[in-house]
Design an enzyme around this catalytic site. Sequence first.
Site, PDB file in Angstrom:
ATOM      1  N   SER A 108       0.828  -1.201   0.000  1.00  0.00           N
ATOM      2  CA  SER A 108       0.000   0.000   0.000  1.00  0.00           C
ATOM      3  C   SER A 108       0.866   1.257   0.000  1.00  0.00           C
ATOM      4  O   SER A 108       1.574   1.528  -0.951  1.00  0.00           O
ATOM      5  CB  SER A 108      -0.968  -0.043   1.176  1.00  0.00           C
ATOM      6  OG  SER A 108      -1.934   0.985   1.084  1.00  0.00           O
TER       7      SER A 108
ATOM      8  N   ASP B 166      -3.125   6.597  -3.169  1.00  0.00           N
ATOM      9  CA  ASP B 166      -1.869   6.021  -2.708  1.00  0.00           C
ATOM     10  C   ASP B 166      -1.427   4.983  -3.743  1.00  0.00           C
ATOM     11  O   ASP B 166      -2.132   4.744  -4.739  1.00  0.00           O
ATOM     12  CB  ASP B 166      -2.008   5.452  -1.300  1.00  0.00           C
ATOM     13  CG  ASP B 166      -2.970   4.283  -1.208  1.00  0.00           C
ATOM     14  OD1 ASP B 166      -3.809   4.129  -2.120  1.00  0.00           O
ATOM     15  OD2 ASP B 166      -2.908   3.533  -0.223  1.00  0.00           O
TER      16      ASP B 166
ATOM     17  N   ASP C  29      -1.387   1.748  -4.207  1.00  0.00           N
ATOM     18  CA  ASP C  29      -2.255   0.658  -4.651  1.00  0.00           C
ATOM     19  C   ASP C  29      -3.695   1.127  -4.852  1.00  0.00           C
ATOM     20  O   ASP C  29      -4.585   0.314  -5.076  1.00  0.00           O
ATOM     21  CB  ASP C  29      -2.197  -0.535  -3.692  1.00  0.00           C
ATOM     22  CG  ASP C  29      -2.832  -0.260  -2.341  1.00  0.00           C
ATOM     23  OD1 ASP C  29      -2.771   0.902  -1.880  1.00  0.00           O
ATOM     24  OD2 ASP C  29      -3.377  -1.195  -1.727  1.00  0.00           O
TER      25      ASP C  29
ATOM     26  N   ASP D 230      -6.133   2.276  -3.081  1.00  0.00           N
ATOM     27  CA  ASP D 230      -7.304   2.005  -2.245  1.00  0.00           C
ATOM     28  C   ASP D 230      -7.639   3.190  -1.344  1.00  0.00           C
ATOM     29  O   ASP D 230      -8.675   3.189  -0.677  1.00  0.00           O
ATOM     30  CB  ASP D 230      -7.129   0.716  -1.426  1.00  0.00           C
ATOM     31  CG  ASP D 230      -6.002   0.762  -0.412  1.00  0.00           C
ATOM     32  OD1 ASP D 230      -5.202   1.722  -0.427  1.00  0.00           O
ATOM     33  OD2 ASP D 230      -5.905  -0.178   0.403  1.00  0.00           O
TER      34      ASP D 230
END
Length: 537
Positions: free
Chosen positions: A142, A285, A287, A289
Amino acid sequence: MSDLRSAAEAWLAQDPDPGTRAELRDVLDAGDERALADRFGSRLEFGTAGLRGEMGAGPNRMNRVTVMRAAAGLAATLPAGSHVIVGFDARHGSERFAGDTAAVLAGAGHTVEVFAEPVPTPVLAHAVRTSRAAAGVMVTASHNPPRDNGYKVYWRDGAQIVPPRDAEISAAIDAVGRVDELPLGTSWEVRADLTPYLDAVAGLRLGDARDVSIVYTPMHGVGSDVLHAAFASAGFPAPVVVPEQADPDPDFPTVAFPNPEEPGALDLALALAAERNADLVIANDPDADRCAVAVPTPSGWRPLTGDEVGGLLAEHVLRHTSGDDRLVVTTIVSSSLLGKIARAHGVRFAESLTGFKWIMKAGTRADRLVFGYEEALGYSVGDDRGVPVGDKDGVSAALAVAALAAEARRDGRTLLDLLDDQARRYGLHATAQVSVRVQDVSRIAAAMARLRTDTPAELGGRAVESFDDLAAPSNGLPPTDGVRFHLSGGARVVIRPSGTEPKLKCYLEVVMPTADDRARAEVALAALREDVSALIS
């Protein structure tokens, strides 16, 4: 130390990666006992979100052995012949880890699909949910620093695993032998079609206003192509992308931390937005999410807090949906505003523990979740059909923010005007955070123990009216490592260890009567911040 050397030699004998083998051989040859203890004195714990940690050799690092053991543990807990979907981001090692996961799962007799290219985490979560897969794995860390990677596990509902599932998988991992003795599959299906996800998020029925200009950054991550496709499908103008951060880059060269919450992370986007006279800045961010938002003010651009965006999106969703079975959810560390919004709109409200794995489990079977959020820039946005993704989703959140801003612009208003409207209706809920990053994680446990045994009588000039030790189950919530202070005047402080980083995190909230009290609220938050910082130092 001989036990650590023996463990390291055993690791070398099974490690399929020449890079980590060479790293570990150098440590052994140098007789670096500290480095050996750091790698072999403990191991990455398989928690409720899976694994996350620094890349390198040994059980306390993310590497091919750690990943193969995790995949074998997951494989052992699934029914025979289960369908599992694997996704990965663009971090160092992610594609290799995804391939190792697929090989172990296929070798255990499961049917495996692997995304052909790096994808956002919500794409994997949606695929698991809609394909009726038994489980999913997303290889990502992440917003962590470049040296880290991670391993998220999803169950058949498309949400991250919660206890006791994590304990079952962890126990199965402990039972795994040498990874070079695992049966490995050599082929699996390749998943390339993103249309189901794009149709689901671009089709959210949240208003038809589309005239808004946006500067966007994917923060060197994997969100850009998917977000652009979603915006085009939904009829929005293409956002202007920050060129220095447009392409995936696992080194994240323009930011100290690839987290849009961190100071300085949005600087390039804000500068470009000022140059283009944009209406809005949106950031994902790496990734994709999470979703960050910034808006222009007379004195420059201002990032909105996660709680501010959460309150605005909640009312936007509730204005565009109907039914008294609607449910909105937030976490115990997020603003108390959402409960007031829910009551005003006559819908159901629930609090959960921190993390979307808990948000998605909140409520009852009779509830229809239309919106969930956590203050850390995570949002699950739905419409009358419910939420399309069983996790936080920075792409659908970006679409909803764009729709909200376009609707306000059409009415001659801004998001700041909408925030003032909410403050007039519900009171001004101002929130802030204090975070302490540590090298020695034992400091976190010591600080939490001290807070439980030496509770302060006052914080920020406000009396502590009550204290909750969240390690004891309360209000239907499972126990968690955290404490909560209820202060005079409706203020609140929650302190807990981060679940993903070596941090102690403190969440502050003050409530003021009107929108005109923002300056007073900042003074009150500053006083709380000073006392809380001293408390946890």
